[in-house]
Design an enzyme around this catalytic site. Structure first.
Site, PDB file in Angstrom:
ATOM      1  N   LYS A 181      -5.870   1.462   5.880  1.00 35.47           N
ATOM      2  CA  LYS A 181      -6.041   1.666   4.444  1.00 35.47           C
ATOM      3  C   LYS A 181      -4.701   1.566   3.718  1.00 35.47           C
ATOM      4  CE  LYS A 181      -8.342   3.042   0.726  1.00 35.47           C
ATOM      5  NZ  LYS A 181      -9.363   2.226   0.056  1.00 35.47           N
ATOM      6  N   GLU A 260      -0.096   5.779  -7.935  1.00 38.17           N
ATOM      7  CA  GLU A 260       0.193   6.351  -6.618  1.00 38.17           C
ATOM      8  C   GLU A 260       1.214   5.505  -5.862  1.00 38.17           C
ATOM      9  OE1 GLU A 260      -3.394   8.651  -4.746  1.00 38.17           O
ATOM     10  OE2 GLU A 260      -4.164   6.747  -5.502  1.00 38.17           O
TER      11      GLU A 260
END
Length: 297
Positions: A181, A260
């Site tokens: 991921k 992020e």
């Protein structure tokens, strides 16, 4: 099961909608206004074909009732985790916690929690929050779950949705799902921000593709997980399967929110420094996104 979901963003609402169809779900939100709307009307789940459904769930502003849940699923952004850690520390030790964040920097925070069971998960679905109680399911994927700490058996105990559009897969090695991921996020998110494009353009435009490949080579040298070409092809498949999607980081930029980037490329750069590596392309992408973020905010 009594499922508590901390965070009312796109992933929190998506989990609430699907798990709420056959579990007792409570969404714990930051704002009272959002909690009131969800509690009064339910979560509205929209699909790309125009279909939609409303799922009744409970919602609470703050943390009242967190200790009454059978499991807590934490869906807040990684940079918001420190704000909820005090609450999580006070939750019963027997209540399992499941963390769904981009990047891997949050693993250090998990080590200070007293809970006997801690899970980590990644989500491959495409989802967008349209308003406080509405989420659009833009791409069907799966949720990957692994045990970070404890002797929990997720195959038997993890809350599953009765809906086939929300499958869950379980893995023994948590680093595998997190690195996979992380690699996808580290390539697709920053580059879509830099070029201001949807995911599919990264493979359609040969120059974007070239930079995607350069960044992949640097990341793979730091996280050499599995066979290289298979790992790269997974990224390409994600770009193709979500070609019409706007990445979460580009959405954050467009809506003036904090990204992020520190949890994703920032984390990779820290690991690279510890290993004595100097990934120039990753450093450049990191600085470019930080600059764009500052201008937009």
């Amino acid at each position: 099961m009594r499922v508590g979901i901390i965070g009312g963003g796109s992933i929190g609402l998506l989990f609430g909608a699907y798990l709420g169809q056959n579990h007792e779900v409570t969404i714990f939100t930051k704002r009272e206004e959002q909690a009131e709307k969800i509690k009064e009307i339910g979560i509205r789940l929209c699909f790309q074909d125009g279909e939609e459904k409303v799922i009744p769930v409970d919602a609470v502003p703050g943390d009242s009732g967190i200790s009454d849940q059978d499991i807590l699923i934490v869906t807040v952004k990684q940079y918001d985790l420190p704000q909820v850690m005090a609450v999580l520390k006070s939750a019963p030790k027997a209540v399992p916690l499941c963390f769904i964040q981009n990047g891997m920097g949050h693993l250090e925070l998990l080590n200070i929690l007293p809970q006997e069971t801690i899970l980590v998960a990644t989500v491959e679905h495409g989802a967008k929050r349209l308003n406080d109680r509405t989420v659009s399911h833009n791409g069907v994927g799966q949720t990957n779950v692994s045990v970070y700490k404890g002797s929990y058996e997720p195959e038997k105990n993890f809350p599953m949705s009765a809906d086939s559009l929300f499958p869950v897969c379980f893995y023994k090695e948590y680093r595998t799902i997190l690195i996979n991921k992380l690699m996808a996020n580290a390539l697709i998110n920053p580059l879509t921000v830099v070029f201001q494009v949807k995911n599919g353009r990264l493979v359609d435009n040969p120059y974007y593709y070239e930079l995607l490949r350069l960044m992949f080579e640097e990341i793979y040298s730091i996280f050499p997980l599995g066979e290289k070409e298979e790992a790269f092809n997974r990224i390409i498949d994600i770009c193709k399967n979500t070609r019409h999607n706007t990445s979460s980081m580009l959405k954050d930029i467009q809506e003036g929110r904090k990204t992020e980037i520190d949890a994703i490329l920032g984390y990779i750069l820290k690991v690279a420094e510890r290993k004595g590596a100097k990934p120039k392309t990753i450093q450049m992408a990191y600085v470019m996104v930080k600059g764009i973020e500052q201008e937009r905010r």
